[in-house]
Design an enzyme around this catalytic site. Structure first.
Site, PDB file in Angstrom:
ATOM      1  N   GLY A   1     -13.619  49.979 -42.986  1.00 28.44           N
ATOM      2  CA  GLY A   1     -14.561  51.083 -42.806  1.00 28.44           C
ATOM      3  C   GLY A   1     -13.779  52.290 -42.313  1.00 28.44           C
TER       4      GLY A   1
ATOM      5  CG  LEU B   1     -11.161  51.307 -36.338  1.00 27.53           C
ATOM      6  CD1 LEU B   1     -11.829  51.243 -34.965  1.00 27.53           C
ATOM      7  CD2 LEU B   1     -10.606  49.935 -36.699  1.00 27.53           C
TER       8      LEU B   1
ATOM      9  CE  LYS C   1     -15.100  52.822 -27.537  1.00 26.86           C
ATOM     10  NZ  LYS C   1     -14.931  52.098 -28.798  1.00 26.86           N
TER      11      LYS C   1
ATOM     12  CG  ASN D   1     -19.305  51.536 -27.469  1.00 25.74           C
ATOM     13  OD1 ASN D   1     -19.263  52.692 -27.869  1.00 25.74           O
ATOM     14  ND2 ASN D   1     -18.375  50.653 -27.767  1.00 25.74           N
TER      15      ASN D   1
ATOM     16  CB  SER E   1     -20.529  53.558 -35.301  1.00 25.69           C
ATOM     17  OG  SER E   1     -20.603  52.711 -34.162  1.00 25.69           O
TER      18      SER E   1
END
Lengths: 303, 303
Positions: A9, A11, A184, A188, A257
């Site tokens: 994708g 990334l 993270k 997120n 995303s």
């Protein structure tokens, strides 16, 4: 180095293209973009300068790629039921497998299949998205933090850090994968879900006082849970959140995303970003009631 | 009886038409439907049988209506900044003002302007919606529970109960307006907001286990707060919620008014259904954290 990209994708395409440009032999497992990239190559539109790879090793199956030295995993975690079978053909006894997938549980799946000593995990701070087939857009950042599942600062870690640095990918090796994963998640967990649920960007949520306060409150919940995990060093909530808000305030209408996944009708990465973190929090005696409520609201939209 | 209807949406049009059909002189303050109803009357499509009122007293301003014996208020609470000026021309010294608006704070506004002794409040269990101009659809139920702001079971209450019963509107007089308001909120607070936020019907939320559990958990929050208010008798949470779920499970893909408001781009009744109840809960030492989070998520969609 022989590198296989599983999950190409935004990334996977971006990091793979950077690694190829710096001289590595990169193999991409492709689905949507196979025809275009095979025919005309991969165009990278980057804030650091656009470039084009005209010769790209494209495969439709993992078996075609065969064994490599490094597997870089960028697969969406809602496809994790296929993860092991996609990775297996690329893995030899010396292969390093680095997953940069979102959330928790990914290293565990890989370690159970291939042994913890072959697996590394990391988090990517990358603003990128796919455009037309054969294109990838790099909008900002790009840094990787990664480490061994075992926590060792191995020679392999140092080699990979050198590989990334030579490819123009800022990176940092960590001896505390649990902590970097949870750090993270502090970003997120509030932003991915709230943006997906409300259809508002990071900027809109932060400019509106009631949701800004909610974001901060959820960040505190996540940090409390993180500090009960096996981290080598606690997260100091107040300065950590302050830094995270400063960075987020600087984003220009960024759509995480998960928001894009919802807008485009794809499933959401709820297992790795919400369900497993909630399960680990509960197992260590911490409640995350706001996170729990957000997950319930996201789940009903998946029907 | 001379009756004025302020806020002739689905609720005002339906109850007004029932009261006119049973022989009262009903005056409707109309905006959207003025031209159609003046010209051809009001059509009521009801589960109890359709009917049509060909002669309807329509006004474009409250002053045209003048003083009446009963003002029935069905105004959407997001228009409450206009409430007093809309009601004032209809009020004489003997006028009863009954607000059937949603949530909390409506009687307080009216009592501050006209004196508590003139004000009654109530809750309507009515499934209805507007169709084309000049039409109203009655889909189910229709019962009213109401009482004096002062808590008295006055002679006026009894007279109004008789008026409603004669009009075919099931009703019940209560000496505990605070309790009946909060009992209604036990339903409205979870369902109105969750349906508006997720775009899912009552049925969809209840058929999906994670949101069903969330609904129940929010109902407990609201009941805990309700029982700290000045109610004459506590709400017994478990059987109350069980009855409410049975009734809600029987609804067929019902869309609460707030969901329709959001779908059709109108503002939401957040002040009366969320902000004031949260304020009263806080003032009596009860937190409603899930309700608070829901309000924040709804507010960001109002921009």
């Amino acid at each position: 180095m022989q590198i296989g990209i599983i999950g190409a994708g935004a990334l996977g395409l971006y990091y793979g293209s950077m690694l190829q440009r710096s001289g590595n032999q990169v193999h991409f497992l492709l689905r949507r973009d196979y025809e275009t990239i095979s025919a005309v190559g991969l165009k990278v539109f980057s804030i650091n300068g656009d470039f084009c790879l005209t010769e790209v090793n494209c495969s439709k199956t993992a078996a075609e790629i065969g064994k490599v030295e490094l597997v870089l995993v960028g697969l969406k975690t809602f496809s994790n039921q296929d993860l092991i079978e996609l990775v297996r053909p690329l893995v030899g006894t010396e292969t390093a497998i680095l997953t940069l997938q979102n959330g928790l549980g990914n290293e565990d799946l890989l370690a159970a299949a291939f042994g913890a000593e072959q697996v590394l995990g990391g988090v990517a701070f990358l603003c990128s998205n796919r455009g037309l087939p054969g294109e990838v857009h790099h909008l900002g950042e790009g840094r990787i933090r990664f480490g061994e599942v075992t926590g060792a600062i191995s020679e392999r870690c140092q080699q990979l850090a050198k590989l990334f640095a030579e490819a123009g990918i800022p990176c940092e090796v960590s001896d505390d994968l649990t902590r970097i994963r949870w750090e993270k998640l502090v970003w997120n967990i509030p932003f991915n879900g709230l943006c997906a649920l409300t259809g508002k960007s990071v900027t809109e949520l932060l400019l509106h006082a009631p949701t800004r306060q909610l974001v901060v409150s959820m960040m505190h919940e996540v940090i409390s849970a993180a500090n009960r995990q096996q981290v080598k060093c606690q997260i100091d909530a107040v300065p950590f959140i302050e830094r995270m808000l400063i960075a987020s305030d600087a984003m220009t209408d960024y759509q995480p995303s998960m928001m894009i996944d919802r807008l485009e009708g794809r499933p959401l990465e709820l297992e790795s970003i919400y369900r497993i973190p909630l399960e680990r929090a509960t197992a260590t005696g911490t409640a995350m009631p706001q996170v729990d409520m957000l997950l319930r609201l996201l789940l009903v939209g998946e029907n």
